[in-house]
Design a protein around this motif. Structure first.
Motif, PDB file in Angstrom:
ATOM      1  N   ASP A  98       0.857  -1.177   0.000  1.00  0.00           N
ATOM      2  CA  ASP A  98       0.000   0.000   0.000  1.00  0.00           C
ATOM      3  C   ASP A  98       0.898   1.234   0.000  1.00  0.00           C
ATOM      4  OD1 ASP A  98       1.019   0.282   2.538  1.00  0.00           O
ATOM      5  OD2 ASP A  98      -0.885   0.078   3.583  1.00  0.00           O
ATOM      6  N   ASP A  99       0.310   2.402   0.210  1.00  0.00           N
ATOM      7  CA  ASP A  99       1.113   3.630   0.194  1.00  0.00           C
ATOM      8  C   ASP A  99       1.072   4.329   1.544  1.00  0.00           C
ATOM      9  OD1 ASP A  99      -1.553   4.293  -0.015  1.00  0.00           O
ATOM     10  OD2 ASP A  99      -1.258   5.912  -1.446  1.00  0.00           O
ATOM     11  N   ALA A 100       1.016   3.521   2.629  1.00  0.00           N
ATOM     12  CA  ALA A 100       1.016   4.107   3.963  1.00  0.00           C
ATOM     13  C   ALA A 100       2.359   4.726   4.311  1.00  0.00           C
ATOM     14  CB  ALA A 100       0.646   3.044   5.000  1.00  0.00           C
ATOM     15  N   LEU A 101       3.431   4.189   3.740  1.00  0.00           N
ATOM     16  CA  LEU A 101       4.752   4.766   3.939  1.00  0.00           C
ATOM     17  C   LEU A 101       5.083   5.690   2.773  1.00  0.00           C
ATOM     18  CD1 LEU A 101       6.728   1.626   5.223  1.00  0.00           C
ATOM     19  CD2 LEU A 101       5.347   3.285   6.513  1.00  0.00           C
ATOM     20  N   PRO A 102       5.882   6.710   2.994  1.00  0.00           N
ATOM     21  CA  PRO A 102       6.149   7.716   1.947  1.00  0.00           C
ATOM     22  C   PRO A 102       6.753   7.113   0.680  1.00  0.00           C
ATOM     23  CG  PRO A 102       6.890   8.492   4.095  1.00  0.00           C
ATOM     24  CD  PRO A 102       6.530   7.060   4.271  1.00  0.00           C
ATOM     25  N   GLU A 103       6.380   7.681  -0.463  1.00  0.00           N
ATOM     26  CA  GLU A 103       6.911   7.209  -1.741  1.00  0.00           C
ATOM     27  C   GLU A 103       8.425   7.375  -1.821  1.00  0.00           C
ATOM     28  OE1 GLU A 103       5.460   5.582  -4.352  1.00  0.00           O
ATOM     29  OE2 GLU A 103       3.853   5.394  -2.894  1.00  0.00           O
ATOM     30  N   ALA A 104       8.955   8.398  -1.158  1.00  0.00           N
ATOM     31  CA  ALA A 104      10.411   8.608  -1.180  1.00  0.00           C
ATOM     32  C   ALA A 104      11.134   7.388  -0.611  1.00  0.00           C
ATOM     33  CB  ALA A 104      10.775   9.857  -0.392  1.00  0.00           C
ATOM     34  N   PHE A 105      10.574   6.786   0.434  1.00  0.00           N
ATOM     35  CA  PHE A 105      11.178   5.578   1.003  1.00  0.00           C
ATOM     36  C   PHE A 105      11.156   4.443  -0.004  1.00  0.00           C
ATOM     37  CE2 PHE A 105       9.943   1.431   2.780  1.00  0.00           C
ATOM     38  CZ  PHE A 105      11.172   1.061   3.324  1.00  0.00           C
ATOM     39  N   VAL A 192     -12.902  11.156   4.617  1.00  0.00           N
ATOM     40  CA  VAL A 192     -12.243  10.564   3.454  1.00  0.00           C
ATOM     41  C   VAL A 192     -11.520   9.324   3.975  1.00  0.00           C
ATOM     42  CG1 VAL A 192     -10.779  10.970   1.465  1.00  0.00           C
ATOM     43  CG2 VAL A 192     -11.894  12.907   2.593  1.00  0.00           C
ATOM     44  N   CYS A 193     -11.916   8.161   3.477  1.00  0.00           N
ATOM     45  CA  CYS A 193     -11.432   6.917   4.070  1.00  0.00           C
ATOM     46  C   CYS A 193     -11.001   5.906   3.001  1.00  0.00           C
ATOM     47  CB  CYS A 193     -12.509   6.300   4.966  1.00  0.00           C
ATOM     48  SG  CYS A 193     -14.012   5.853   4.071  1.00  0.00           S
ATOM     49  N   LEU A 194     -10.436   4.818   3.471  1.00  0.00           N
ATOM     50  CA  LEU A 194      -9.940   3.775   2.577  1.00  0.00           C
ATOM     51  C   LEU A 194     -11.081   2.867   2.137  1.00  0.00           C
ATOM     52  CD1 LEU A 194      -7.140   2.827   1.487  1.00  0.00           C
ATOM     53  CD2 LEU A 194      -7.182   1.098   3.300  1.00  0.00           C
ATOM     54  N   PHE A 218      -3.927   5.714   0.308  1.00  0.00           N
ATOM     55  CA  PHE A 218      -3.733   6.656   1.410  1.00  0.00           C
ATOM     56  C   PHE A 218      -3.277   8.025   0.909  1.00  0.00           C
ATOM     57  CE2 PHE A 218      -3.032   2.685   3.970  1.00  0.00           C
ATOM     58  CZ  PHE A 218      -4.099   2.868   4.839  1.00  0.00           C
ATOM     59  N   GLU A 219      -2.414   8.044  -0.104  1.00  0.00           N
ATOM     60  CA  GLU A 219      -1.931   9.336  -0.608  1.00  0.00           C
ATOM     61  C   GLU A 219      -3.064  10.149  -1.224  1.00  0.00           C
ATOM     62  OE1 GLU A 219       1.412   9.336  -3.190  1.00  0.00           O
ATOM     63  OE2 GLU A 219       2.804   9.412  -1.496  1.00  0.00           O
ATOM     64  N   VAL A 220      -3.975   9.483  -1.909  1.00  0.00           N
ATOM     65  CA  VAL A 220      -5.119  10.185  -2.505  1.00  0.00           C
ATOM     66  C   VAL A 220      -6.029  10.702  -1.401  1.00  0.00           C
ATOM     67  CG1 VAL A 220      -7.051   9.977  -4.106  1.00  0.00           C
ATOM     68  CG2 VAL A 220      -4.947   8.710  -4.541  1.00  0.00           C
ATOM     69  N   ILE A 221      -6.184   9.919  -0.339  1.00  0.00           N
ATOM     70  CA  ILE A 221      -6.967  10.366   0.817  1.00  0.00           C
ATOM     71  C   ILE A 221      -6.329  11.598   1.439  1.00  0.00           C
ATOM     72  CG2 ILE A 221      -7.727   9.732   3.146  1.00  0.00           C
ATOM     73  CD1 ILE A 221      -7.823   6.811   2.156  1.00  0.00           C
ATOM     74  N   ARG A 222      -5.017  11.556   1.614  1.00  0.00           N
ATOM     75  CA  ARG A 222      -4.304  12.709   2.181  1.00  0.00           C
ATOM     76  C   ARG A 222      -4.510  13.957   1.334  1.00  0.00           C
ATOM     77  NH1 ARG A 222       1.788  12.509   1.006  1.00  0.00           N
ATOM     78  NH2 ARG A 222       0.812  12.996  -0.992  1.00  0.00           N
ATOM     79  N   ASP A 223      -4.386  13.805   0.016  1.00  0.00           N
ATOM     80  CA  ASP A 223      -4.531  14.959  -0.868  1.00  0.00           C
ATOM     81  C   ASP A 223      -5.952  15.513  -0.832  1.00  0.00           C
ATOM     82  OD1 ASP A 223      -1.893  14.601  -1.496  1.00  0.00           O
ATOM     83  OD2 ASP A 223      -2.263  13.657  -3.445  1.00  0.00           O
ATOM     84  N   ALA A 224      -6.944  14.625  -0.679  1.00  0.00           N
ATOM     85  CA  ALA A 224      -8.335  15.087  -0.575  1.00  0.00           C
ATOM     86  C   ALA A 224      -8.542  15.860   0.721  1.00  0.00           C
ATOM     87  CB  ALA A 224      -9.286  13.897  -0.659  1.00  0.00           C
ATOM     88  N   ALA A 225      -7.888  15.406   1.799  1.00  0.00           N
ATOM     89  CA  ALA A 225      -7.986  16.129   3.070  1.00  0.00           C
ATOM     90  C   ALA A 225      -7.314  17.493   2.963  1.00  0.00           C
ATOM     91  CB  ALA A 225      -7.356  15.308   4.188  1.00  0.00           C
ATOM     92  N   ILE A 226      -6.156  17.539   2.313  1.00  0.00           N
ATOM     93  CA  ILE A 226      -5.469  18.821   2.106  1.00  0.00           C
ATOM     94  C   ILE A 226      -6.362  19.774   1.309  1.00  0.00           C
ATOM     95  CG2 ILE A 226      -3.548  19.917   0.867  1.00  0.00           C
ATOM     96  CD1 ILE A 226      -1.837  17.489   1.626  1.00  0.00           C
ATOM     97  N   ASN A 227      -7.105  19.210   0.372  1.00  0.00           N
ATOM     98  CA  ASN A 227      -7.991  20.013  -0.471  1.00  0.00           C
ATOM     99  C   ASN A 227      -9.242  20.486   0.264  1.00  0.00           C
ATOM    100  OD1 ASN A 227      -8.390  21.097  -3.141  1.00  0.00           O
ATOM    101  ND2 ASN A 227     -10.082  19.631  -3.376  1.00  0.00           N
ATOM    102  N   GLY A 228      -9.458  19.984   1.491  1.00  0.00           N
ATOM    103  CA  GLY A 228     -10.615  20.399   2.278  1.00  0.00           C
ATOM    104  C   GLY A 228     -11.865  19.575   2.015  1.00  0.00           C
ATOM    105  N   THR A 229     -11.744  18.448   1.324  1.00  0.00           N
ATOM    106  CA  THR A 229     -12.910  17.614   1.014  1.00  0.00           C
ATOM    107  C   THR A 229     -13.507  17.010   2.273  1.00  0.00           C
ATOM    108  OG1 THR A 229     -11.921  17.082  -1.121  1.00  0.00           O
ATOM    109  CG2 THR A 229     -13.712  15.652  -0.369  1.00  0.00           C
ATOM    110  N   GLY A 230     -12.672  16.678   3.249  1.00  0.00           N
ATOM    111  CA  GLY A 230     -13.156  16.090   4.491  1.00  0.00           C
ATOM    112  C   GLY A 230     -12.012  15.831   5.443  1.00  0.00           C
TER     113      GLY A 230
END
Length: 289
Positions: A98-105, A192-194, A218-230
């Motif tokens: 999954d993408d729970a850990l950062p893509e950089a890792f 915004v959930c999995l 998870f990354e898409v969820i994070r971006d939606a939260a940053i966008n203020g969706t939920g």
């Protein structure tokens, strides 16, 4: 025709003389000369025009030189493949994560694996963690890594480490303005959930609310939260940077949230490359705790 003879031919060609090639390789000049002569005898052609100490490739020598380079490369790969096989190194490794850990890792660890095991073909499939066990059972993948709470799987899932979870929302979200949030507060706004596949239906891991937006990453969820969706409940390693730069706010709460563990599901046995990957993931989790 032997690989050592072809290698001697290339060395002499690159250095312009038997003497120069001998100095570069540390071999005796007579050994190199004998190897090239044996190669010419086996091919039935002269590869060099010799005039005193001067060497010049013949036309046929020029024409076969590229294939000689290819032959040496193939010979080297054959040896390395056999050495890796004897060492238990997989020729192919299929990974689900999954993408729970950062893509950089993940970028760095994949780079390191390919540098260390260049002949191992590696495939990585990104999908929600709840779907990992079925991929391992079907032998679609050899090992799977993910952050999930689903129990009752048909294969053994091994816990690596607990991962801190953060309840987050955008700075201008109404929940971010509250001194403390409750279950009732959360229920008034979109979570915004999995979302993942379970048999023939989609299931969403929504907390405290029937009002949700389900996404598979998870990354898409994070971006939606940053966008203020939920608001969202996300692994801390993934939102650490967004919290630090003010893109997200951590909501203040005293809720008892379910524990989340990062874990892996393995197939029949772990080879050398899979074990090295597991070690890298374990070290990263230890460093972020």
């Amino acid at each position: 025709m032997r690989a050592e003879q072809v290698e001697a031919f290339i060395e002499v060609t690159e250095h312009g003389s038997f003497a120069a090639a001998a100095r570069h390789t540390g071999m005796k000049r007579s050994t190199l000369s004998a190897a090239v002569n044996a190669l010419e005898d086996s091919l039935g052609v002269a590869l060099f025009e010799r005039s005193g100490n001067s060497l010049q490739l013949t036309a046929v020598g020029e024409s076969v030189l590229p294939d000689c380079y290819r032959l040496l490369t193939s010979a080297s790969r054959i040896k390395k493949h056999c050495q890796q096989h004897l060492q238990g190194v997989e020729s192919q490794l299929c990974i689900a994560r999954d993408d729970a850990l950062p893509e950089a890792f993940w970028r760095q660890v994949m780079h390191e694996l390919k540098q260390r095991y260049p002949l191992t073909a590696i495939s990585v499939y990104l999908l929600p963690p709840q779907e990992h066990p079925q991929f391992v059972v079907r032998q679609t993948v050899d090992i799977a890594f993910g952050l999930y709470t689903a129990e009752g799987t048909t294969v053994k899932a091994n816990h690596l480490a607990p991962v801190s979870m953060s309840l987050v929302a955008a700075p201008d979200h109404p929940l971010s303005r509250l001194p403390s949030v409750t279950r009732d507060d959360l229920a008034q706004y979109t979570q915004v959930c999995l979302t993942f596949d379970q048999g023939d239906r989609l299931v969403s891991e929504a907390l405290f609310s029937t009002n949700y937006l389900g996404l598979t990453m998870f990354e898409v969820i994070r971006d939606a939260a940053i966008n203020g969706t939920g608001w969202a409940l996300l692994p801390y390693p993934l939102v650490k940077e967004a919290l630090a730069n003010g893109q997200l706010c951590a909501l203040n709460h005293d809720l008892a949230l379910e524990s989340h563990y990062y874990r892996y599901v393995e197939g029949e046995s772990l080879g050398v490359v899979a074990t090295a990957l597991l070690t890298s993931v374990t070290r990263f989790l230890s460093a972020t705790r």
